[in-house]
Design a protein around this motif. Structure first.
Motif, PDB file in Angstrom:
ATOM      1  N   GLY A 111     -19.966 -64.040 -53.232  1.00 15.40           N
ATOM      2  CA  GLY A 111     -18.783 -64.782 -52.810  1.00 15.40           C
ATOM      3  C   GLY A 111     -18.026 -65.093 -54.082  1.00 15.40           C
ATOM      4  N   VAL A 112     -17.297 -66.202 -54.106  1.00 10.33           N
ATOM      5  CA  VAL A 112     -16.524 -66.506 -55.310  1.00 10.33           C
ATOM      6  C   VAL A 112     -17.126 -67.697 -56.072  1.00 10.33           C
ATOM      7  N   HIS A 113     -16.525 -67.986 -57.235  1.00 12.65           N
ATOM      8  CA  HIS A 113     -17.143 -68.933 -58.159  1.00 12.65           C
ATOM      9  C   HIS A 113     -17.384 -70.311 -57.533  1.00 12.65           C
ATOM     10  N   PHE A 114     -16.390 -70.832 -56.757  1.00  7.96           N
ATOM     11  CA  PHE A 114     -16.595 -72.188 -56.216  1.00  7.96           C
ATOM     12  C   PHE A 114     -17.772 -72.206 -55.237  1.00  7.96           C
ATOM     13  N   MET A 115     -18.026 -71.089 -54.577  1.00  7.36           N
ATOM     14  CA  MET A 115     -19.149 -71.042 -53.633  1.00  7.36           C
ATOM     15  C   MET A 115     -20.481 -71.089 -54.393  1.00  7.36           C
TER      16      MET A 115
ATOM     17  N   GLY B  60     -12.848 -65.544 -58.961  1.00  9.00           N
ATOM     18  CA  GLY B  60     -12.297 -66.896 -58.791  1.00  9.00           C
ATOM     19  C   GLY B  60     -11.689 -67.096 -57.431  1.00  9.00           C
ATOM     20  N   CYS B  61     -10.654 -67.921 -57.362  1.00  5.77           N
ATOM     21  CA  CYS B  61      -9.981 -68.193 -56.085  1.00  5.77           C
ATOM     22  C   CYS B  61      -8.660 -68.877 -56.428  1.00  5.77           C
ATOM     23  N   SER B  62      -7.564 -68.402 -55.849  1.00  7.18           N
ATOM     24  CA  SER B  62      -6.252 -68.962 -56.224  1.00  7.18           C
ATOM     25  C   SER B  62      -6.145 -70.435 -55.826  1.00  7.18           C
ATOM     26  N   LEU B  63      -6.853 -70.820 -54.773  1.00 10.81           N
ATOM     27  CA  LEU B  63      -6.796 -72.232 -54.361  1.00 10.81           C
ATOM     28  C   LEU B  63      -7.545 -73.087 -55.373  1.00 10.81           C
ATOM     29  N   SER B  64      -8.737 -72.640 -55.706  1.00  9.42           N
ATOM     30  CA  SER B  64      -9.568 -73.411 -56.621  1.00  9.42           C
ATOM     31  C   SER B  64      -8.878 -73.578 -57.981  1.00  9.42           C
TER      32      SER B  64
ATOM     33  N   ILE C 223     -13.382 -77.270 -49.859  1.00  5.98           N
ATOM     34  CA  ILE C 223     -14.546 -76.799 -50.626  1.00  5.98           C
ATOM     35  C   ILE C 223     -14.132 -75.751 -51.666  1.00  5.98           C
ATOM     36  N   ASN C 224     -12.965 -75.117 -51.460  1.00  5.66           N
ATOM     37  CA  ASN C 224     -12.425 -74.153 -52.432  1.00  5.66           C
ATOM     38  C   ASN C 224     -11.863 -74.896 -53.652  1.00  5.66           C
ATOM     39  N   THR C 225     -12.717 -75.626 -54.348  1.00  3.26           N
ATOM     40  CA  THR C 225     -12.317 -76.342 -55.565  1.00  3.26           C
ATOM     41  C   THR C 225     -13.485 -76.298 -56.557  1.00  3.26           C
TER      42      THR C 225
ATOM     43  N   CYS D 248      -3.510 -69.794 -50.825  1.00  2.00           N
ATOM     44  CA  CYS D 248      -4.437 -68.675 -50.928  1.00  2.00           C
ATOM     45  C   CYS D 248      -3.608 -67.399 -51.026  1.00  2.00           C
ATOM     46  N   VAL D 249      -3.882 -66.585 -52.032  1.00  2.00           N
ATOM     47  CA  VAL D 249      -3.072 -65.367 -52.246  1.00  2.00           C
ATOM     48  C   VAL D 249      -3.197 -64.379 -51.096  1.00  2.00           C
ATOM     49  N   VAL D 250      -4.258 -64.493 -50.340  1.00  3.48           N
ATOM     50  CA  VAL D 250      -4.442 -63.565 -49.215  1.00  3.48           C
ATOM     51  C   VAL D 250      -3.678 -64.065 -47.993  1.00  3.48           C
ATOM     52  N   HIS D 251      -3.896 -65.312 -47.634  1.00  7.51           N
ATOM     53  CA  HIS D 251      -3.348 -65.816 -46.363  1.00  7.51           C
ATOM     54  C   HIS D 251      -1.861 -66.131 -46.430  1.00  7.51           C
ATOM     55  N   GLU D 252      -1.352 -66.444 -47.627  1.00  8.11           N
ATOM     56  CA  GLU D 252       0.079 -66.783 -47.697  1.00  8.11           C
ATOM     57  C   GLU D 252       0.957 -65.552 -47.456  1.00  8.11           C
TER      58      GLU D 252
ATOM     59  N   PRO E   7      -6.958 -71.083 -40.906  1.00  6.47           N
ATOM     60  CA  PRO E   7      -6.048 -72.215 -41.177  1.00  6.47           C
ATOM     61  C   PRO E   7      -5.401 -72.198 -42.560  1.00  6.47           C
ATOM     62  N   GLU E   8      -5.799 -71.292 -43.447  1.00  7.50           N
ATOM     63  CA  GLU E   8      -5.111 -71.181 -44.736  1.00  7.50           C
ATOM     64  C   GLU E   8      -3.776 -70.441 -44.606  1.00  7.50           C
ATOM     65  N   CYS E   9      -3.484 -69.892 -43.419  1.00 12.56           N
ATOM     66  CA  CYS E   9      -2.212 -69.183 -43.193  1.00 12.56           C
ATOM     67  C   CYS E   9      -1.066 -70.189 -43.070  1.00 12.56           C
TER      68      CYS E   9
ATOM     69  N   LEU F 162      -6.622 -57.804 -48.870  1.00 12.06           N
ATOM     70  CA  LEU F 162      -7.957 -57.975 -49.442  1.00 12.06           C
ATOM     71  C   LEU F 162      -7.931 -59.105 -50.458  1.00 12.06           C
ATOM     72  N   CYS F 163      -9.017 -59.850 -50.536  1.00 16.28           N
ATOM     73  CA  CYS F 163      -9.077 -60.902 -51.557  1.00 16.28           C
ATOM     74  C   CYS F 163      -9.542 -60.233 -52.858  1.00 16.28           C
ATOM     75  N   PRO F 164      -8.688 -60.237 -53.894  1.00 19.73           N
ATOM     76  CA  PRO F 164      -9.061 -59.534 -55.126  1.00 19.73           C
ATOM     77  C   PRO F 164     -10.303 -60.135 -55.789  1.00 19.73           C
ATOM     78  N   TYR F 165     -10.557 -61.415 -55.503  1.00 17.40           N
ATOM     79  CA  TYR F 165     -11.714 -62.078 -56.132  1.00 17.40           C
ATOM     80  C   TYR F 165     -13.011 -61.727 -55.403  1.00 17.40           C
ATOM     81  N   MET F 166     -12.947 -61.767 -54.079  1.00 17.81           N
ATOM     82  CA  MET F 166     -14.143 -61.438 -53.288  1.00 17.81           C
ATOM     83  C   MET F 166     -14.568 -59.991 -53.570  1.00 17.81           C
ATOM     84  N   LYS F 167     -13.570 -59.132 -53.800  1.00 14.70           N
ATOM     85  CA  LYS F 167     -13.860 -57.707 -53.969  1.00 14.70           C
ATOM     86  C   LYS F 167     -14.426 -57.386 -55.346  1.00 14.70           C
TER      87      LYS F 167
HETATM   88 FE1  SF4 Z   1      -9.690 -68.013 -52.400  1.00 15.77          FE
HETATM   89 FE2  SF4 Z   1      -8.048 -66.914 -50.642  1.00 15.77          FE
HETATM   90 FE3  SF4 Z   1      -9.881 -65.416 -51.769  1.00 15.77          FE
HETATM   91 FE4  SF4 Z   1     -10.585 -67.289 -49.967  1.00 15.77          FE
HETATM   92  S1  SF4 Z   1      -9.374 -65.467 -49.624  1.00 15.77           S
HETATM   93  S2  SF4 Z   1     -11.547 -66.894 -51.924  1.00 15.77           S
HETATM   94  S3  SF4 Z   1      -9.087 -68.884 -50.444  1.00 15.77           S
HETATM   95  S4  SF4 Z   1      -8.173 -66.445 -52.808  1.00 15.77           S
END
Ligand code: SF4
Ligand code: 13P
Length: 602
Positions: free
Chosen positions: A88-92, A113-117, A141-143, A199-203, A226-228, A284-289
């Motif tokens: 997953g990503v760093h905050f997780m 990482g995560c754009s929200l965090s 929790i994304n912090t 969130c870079v994905v949902h926005e 709900p991040e949309c 796609l979430c560039p961080y998750m990938k």
């Molecule tokens: Fe962060 Fe958005 Fe990726 Fe979820 S999808 S980890 S909120 S950037």
């Protein structure tokens, strides 16, 4: 590594499952890695936790547990493994470390990482708290752990509204996702102060895109995270966390569905729902990938990329996550309790008196306290009225935990008369119960007037009402002991009597404690001498006279947290606390708290 027969036999069942979403040519590269990872994780007693956005070969191929961020945090707190690999990503990964600080938590790519965090820092939160003094902070929790340390309670997309409402505050600072904040604002009466994170994905999703998909695919069900942005959520048929979305598909089996979220999620859910047709977004979430099988293998082999968080930060940040998980337990348990209590008053024929009133007119009613007390249970009373009629307006005139005087109007209710009459007694009963516990707890707290000694409740609670009574204890300034037998280890007189050897029993328990805290109860100094020096957490002196209690505290306070219990009254508590003991647990505050009297006036 070649795709030999041994690997094929072990991985073919996985490929058969995911062949619709993973091409065969890719599988030839994945299979040997999956084989190696699955073998190595057993040898090392490692567990692989994966977020719903991970690619199918990770999600279905190697994950021991795959879920949304809330469930991953809870699983991390329960795991018996020595190593946690967070796919997953760093905050997780940080959250997993907070929940299991004694475990080795590894993240296959530290730049995931995560754009929200990254939109907010601890310093930003401190400035906000200065700007809005006294307003509680809820952080997604994304912090980062640093932000969590400045937070009152964390939340995820699955429980954001529940968490905000659990605080009983008029205003809440809600960080960092501006869209999730808008979603919460829409679903609660609490005033929300938000931040600018996205969130870079949902926005990227737009209402126009959703409407076009709907036009091109008549009858399609659209479900959104709900991040949309809010107009996207409005255009959707359902909004929920990643696990909420996947459960929606499982339960409703729509013919065609679009999940407005990260793209891999649709692949993973499709595997589990072969009859459902998926229209897949390509975001796609560039961080998750960044998390891939070769990186996972490398990280597992070398035990590299360990998450390290300083001890003091863990302590502060963990609290906000723990509070969130308790709210989960609290809300589902409390809703059950409320529903049972309402049914108790209405079964089998409903309110057979009020139905004869000719005029079901709109009325205004006041709830008034007949006694001086610490008030508690207002949110429960509100829920009881709302269960009866959603349109009832329940205006708070005070807050849970406040000291109030006889005659104080604590709430004003507007609504249809029959609905108000139907809920009156049950709502007042909850106020009486919680305020009663809060008031008596506060008497004990005031009596010792000693900040370094905590007053705690026990498991001596009214059957099925423990959650609510423990809440009352907190309102009165007390603290909660373990919630139930599964939370912490408490070796008591009967365990010792049955086992026959206190020293061996404690040693055996320490060896197998699996991350649980251990308290040992002794009722004399001889027992204490038999175990002193062993590595457990807390010593509980039960029913000991003041002289021996003082000696016991002196002998053990450098090694353990000390606690006293048994026969504690308002008369003797001051003397007990003056022995230097750090905790005093009292059954009376829950099992014998006198109810506080409230009335409803029209
Ligand atoms: Fe962060 Fe958005 Fe990726 Fe979820 S999808 S980890 S909120 S950037
Ligand atoms: P969930 O909490 O719904 O799993 O979402 C986490 C996340 O990062 C979504 O983008």
């Amino acid at each position: 590594m070649e795709l030999n027969t041994e690997i094929k036999v072990s991985t073919d069942p996985i490929f058969n499952k995911i062949s619709k979403v993973v091409p065969e040519i890719e599988w030839k590269i994945h299979a040997p890695l999956i084989y190696k990872i699955n073998k190595l994780k057993k040898e090392k007693n490692a567990v692989i936790l994966a977020h719903n956005y991970q690619t199918p070969e990770i999600y279905h191929g190697i994950a021991d547990f795959a879920a949304d961020s809330l469930a991953l945090a809870i699983e991390a707190s329960k795991t018996k493994a020595d190593i946690i690999i967070m796919c997953g990503v760093h905050f997780m990964a940080e959250t997993a470390k907070l929940m299991s600080p004694q475990k080795k938590v590894l993240l296959p790519d530290m730049s995931a990482g995560c754009s929200l965090s990254s939109s907010i820092t601890g310093k930003d939160v401190r400035l906000l708290k200065k700007k809005y003094p006294g307003v509680p902070v809820v952080s997604y929790i994304n912090t980062s752990a640093e932000v969590k340390a400045e937070t009152d309670v964390c939340c995820t997309s699955a429980n954001a509204v529940k968490v905000v409402e659990s605080l009983g505050a008029k205003k809440v600072i809600f960080l960092p996702d501006k869209y999730l904040a808008k979603y919460v604002t829409k679903n609660t009466d609490v005033e929300i102060i938000s931040w600018k994170g996205t969130c870079v994905v949902h926005e990227q999703f737009t209402e126009k895109e959703i409407n076009e998909i709907k036009e091109q695919n008549p009858g399609i069900i659209v479900i959104a995270h709900p991040e949309c942005p809010p107009d996207v959520i409005n255009a959707a048929d359902f909004a929920g966390s990643t696990s909420g979305m996947s459960e929606y598909v499982k339960k409703n089996q729509p013919k065609k569905v679009m999940m407005v979220t990260e793209c891999s999620m649709s692949d993973n859910v499709q595997v589990e729902n072969p009859k459902v047709q998926f229209i897949k977004p390509c975001n796609l979430c560039p961080y998750m990938k960044k998390i891939t099988l070769p990186k996972i293998l490398d990280c597992l082999e070398n035990e590299s990329n360990e998450i390290i968080i300083p001890g003091n930060l863990i302590k502060k940040a963990k609290l906000s996550v723990e509070k969130m998980t308790l709210i989960g337990r609290w809300s589902s348990n409390v809703i059950d309790i409320l529903k049972q209590a309402i049914l108790e008053d209405l079964r089998p024929s409903g309110d057979v008196t009020s139905k004869h009133i000719k005029n079901n007119k709109l009325i205004k009613a006041k709830i008034i306290s007949n006694e001086n007390c610490i008030i508690g249970g207002l949110s429960l009373a509100k829920k009881v009225f709302k269960f009866s009629d959603k349109k009832i307006i329940f205006k708070l005139k005070t807050k849970d935990g406040r000291k109030i005087n006889k005659g104080k109007v604590v709430a004003i209710i507007y609504g249809k008369s029959k609905a108000i009459l139907k809920s009156e007694r049950v709502a007042l009963n909850f106020l009486s119960l919680v305020s009663g516990v809060a008031t008596i707890t506060n008497k004990f707290v005031k009596k010792i007037n000693n900040k370094s000694c905590k007053i705690l409740c026990t498991r001596k609670t009214t059957p099925n009402l423990r959650t609510i009574q423990k809440y009352g204890v907190k309102l009165g300034g007390g603290h909660n002991h373990r919630f139930n037998l599964s939370d912490e280890i408490l070796i008591k007189d009967n365990h010792i009597a049955i086992d026959g050897n206190i020293n061996q029993l404690v040693k055996r328990t320490i060896k197998n404690k699996k991350g649980k805290k251990i308290t040992v109860e002794v009722d004399n100094l001889n027992q204490l001498k038999k175990i002193i020096g062993l590595k457990f957490d807390r010593i509980l002196f039960d029913n000991m006279n003041l002289k021996n209690l003082k000696k016991g505290v002196k002998l053990s306070s450098k090694l353990y947290e000390t606690e006293a219990s048994g026969g504690v009254t308002l008369k003797n508590i001051k003397k007990i606390s003056s022995t230097g003991v750090k905790r005093i647990s009292i059954g009376t505050i829950t099992h014998s708290a006198p109810a506080i009297n409230f009335k409803l006036e029209i």
